[in-house]
Design a protein around this motif. Structure first.
Motif, PDB file in Angstrom:
ATOM      1  N   THR A  42       0.863  -1.351   0.080  1.00 29.41           N
ATOM      2  CA  THR A  42      -0.030   0.097   0.001  1.00 29.41           C
ATOM      3  C   THR A  42       0.852   1.113   0.241  1.00 29.41           C
ATOM      4  OG1 THR A  42       0.000   0.107   2.324  1.00 29.41           O
ATOM      5  CG2 THR A  42      -1.541  -1.170   1.364  1.00 29.41           C
ATOM      6  N   GLY A  43       1.971   1.140   0.523  1.00 27.95           N
ATOM      7  CA  GLY A  43       2.764   2.523   0.792  1.00 27.95           C
ATOM      8  C   GLY A  43       2.551   3.140   1.884  1.00 27.95           C
ATOM      9  N   ALA A 253      -0.652   3.537  -2.637  1.00 31.87           N
ATOM     10  CA  ALA A 253       0.469   4.104  -3.769  1.00 31.87           C
ATOM     11  C   ALA A 253       0.505   3.476  -4.948  1.00 31.87           C
ATOM     12  CB  ALA A 253       1.850   4.212  -2.823  1.00 31.87           C
ATOM     13  N   ARG A 254       0.346   2.148  -4.983  1.00 27.65           N
ATOM     14  CA  ARG A 254       0.386   1.381  -6.171  1.00 27.65           C
ATOM     15  C   ARG A 254      -0.734   1.862  -7.182  1.00 27.65           C
ATOM     16  NH1 ARG A 254       1.349  -4.876  -5.423  1.00 27.65           N
ATOM     17  NH2 ARG A 254      -0.647  -4.772  -4.105  1.00 27.65           N
ATOM     18  N   THR A 273       0.445  11.443  -0.232  1.00 27.79           N
ATOM     19  CA  THR A 273       0.568  11.588   1.315  1.00 27.79           C
ATOM     20  C   THR A 273      -0.209  10.262   1.943  1.00 27.79           C
ATOM     21  OG1 THR A 273      -1.930  12.596   1.363  1.00 27.79           O
ATOM     22  CG2 THR A 273      -0.035  14.007   1.495  1.00 27.79           C
ATOM     23  N   VAL A 274      -0.450   9.248   1.182  1.00 24.44           N
ATOM     24  CA  VAL A 274      -0.806   8.105   1.662  1.00 24.44           C
ATOM     25  C   VAL A 274      -0.121   7.386   2.671  1.00 24.44           C
ATOM     26  CG1 VAL A 274       0.101   6.606  -0.335  1.00 24.44           C
ATOM     27  CG2 VAL A 274      -2.131   5.916   0.874  1.00 24.44           C
ATOM     28  N   ASP A 275       1.276   7.859   2.442  1.00 22.35           N
ATOM     29  CA  ASP A 275       2.355   6.942   3.476  1.00 22.35           C
ATOM     30  C   ASP A 275       2.265   7.558   4.826  1.00 22.35           C
ATOM     31  OD1 ASP A 275       3.009   9.669   2.322  1.00 22.35           O
ATOM     32  OD2 ASP A 275       5.057   9.168   3.231  1.00 22.35           O
ATOM     33  N   LEU A 287      -7.251  16.911   2.045  1.00 18.95           N
ATOM     34  CA  LEU A 287      -6.113  16.838   2.869  1.00 18.95           C
ATOM     35  C   LEU A 287      -4.840  16.899   2.252  1.00 18.95           C
ATOM     36  CD1 LEU A 287      -6.277  14.444   5.883  1.00 18.95           C
ATOM     37  CD2 LEU A 287      -4.507  15.734   5.453  1.00 18.95           C
ATOM     38  N   ALA A 288      -4.837  16.182   1.229  1.00 12.89           N
ATOM     39  CA  ALA A 288      -3.476  16.065   0.442  1.00 12.89           C
ATOM     40  C   ALA A 288      -3.349  17.543  -0.335  1.00 12.89           C
ATOM     41  CB  ALA A 288      -3.782  15.108  -0.852  1.00 12.89           C
TER      42      ALA A 288
END
Length: 322
Positions: A42-43, A253-254, A273-275, A287-288
């Motif tokens: 997912t990252g 992320a993928r 920003t998912v990390d 949010l991002a």
């Protein structure tokens, strides 16, 4: 749309995150998973989980206040509030009315929109349309979620993916070249069983828990997001080469990487920003966006593309000149 047409312009952005930040390692202490397993698939490295005193409405209110501060406006300037959420504080009334009262601007229009992860795009489109129609002058469009409250913490395939948070934008009607240039939205209800919550007031009488078939969702997401981004850019008479930044739904992320490749986009132009936040559903895109505006990446007059896909399925994109 001509330069003399009224457009919905983003005047300010804001966000809010719960106090409790949870790492993959901390999550692995309570769920059969590991940092390596989550990161590879997912990252995601961290997510924020709401405390009992933090709700969708309280996070939405804080994000709204931050957006108003960034816009140099006060709550009294706002005549429309739309909250996109799949996790409202109550079945009714709308969380938007709770936010409205907390801000002290009662009397205007306030309602919620439910389109899961695409919710912010749906709410953004409604607010833009109302501004262009003259039904509102200044709007708060908020994506806010406490998905931790509907997760099955025994299901490692889903509980590791989501987090809580809120993001907001202030939209104002202005004549000129800035603002929303084109928006396209879609839905396809035949895929309900791929991503849903197994409860509701009219069926089980319970809130229910999130259920997802991740592999199938991934496949639909890449195809649908690439398609709607092309469609929206075409409607704005632009090409991927004209885009300064893509602000995607932060699901995985993928998925984000695969969509960028399908469009031939430079990964360096994609806000990621998912990390740090995991998937915050309707809060994800605003949010991002707030992160990238505040760190200076997104600047006035930049062409940005907002895009998302969520349960339903619902999906959409919007092209905006900041």
């Amino acid at each position: 749309m001509t330069q003399t047409a009224l457009r919905a312009v983003i005047k300010g952005t804001g966000s809010a995150l719960p106090r409790h930040r949870v790492s993959n390692a901390e999550l692995a202490a309570r769920v059969d998973t590991s940092d390596e397993w989550i990161t590879e698939r997912t990252g995601i490295k961290f997510r924020h989980i709401a405390e009992p005193d933090e709700t969708t409405a309280t996070l939405a209110t804080l994000a709204a206040r931050n957006a108003l501060d960034a816009a140099g406006m006060t709550a009294s300037d706002i005549d429309l509030i739309i909250v996109a959420t799949a996790t409202p504080d109550q079945t009714f009334p709308a969380s938007a009315t709770i936010v409205q009262h907390a801000l002290g601007c009662n009397g205007g229009v306030a309602f919620d929109v439910a389109a899961v992860c695409s919710g912010f795009l749906y709410a953004f489109s409604v607010a833009e349309s109302m501004i262009r129609a003259g039904s509102a002058k200044n709007a708060l469009v908020i994506g806010a979620e406490t998905f931790s409250r509907i997760l099955d913490w025994e299901d490692r395939a889903t509980c590791v993916l989501f987090g809580d948070g809120a993001g907001a934008v202030v939209l104002s009607g202005e004549v000129g070249t800035r603002g929303a240039l084109a928006t396209r939205l879609h839905a396809d209800g035949q895929h309900n069983e791929l991503l849903y919550v197994d409860g509701g007031p009219s069926t089980t009488g319970t809130v229910g828990k999130l259920r997802m078939k991740g592999r199938e969702v991934f496949r639909h997401a890449v195809t649908n997001l690439a398609s709607v981004m092309h469609e929206t850019l075409d409607a704005a008479d632009l090409t991927p080469a004209d885009v300064d930044w893509v602000v995607p739904h932060q699901a995985n992320a993928r998925i984000i990487d695969a969509t960028a490749k399908k469009l031939g986009l430079d990964p360096a132009k994609v806000v990621l920003t998912v990390d740090q936040h995991a998937n915050t559903s309707a809060a994800s895109v605003p949010l991002a966006l707030d992160v990238a505006v505040r760190d200076g990446r997104i600047k006035p007059d930049d062409i940005i593309v907002l895009e998302a896909m969520g349960g339903g399925f619902t999906w959409g994109a919007s092209v905006v000149r900041m």
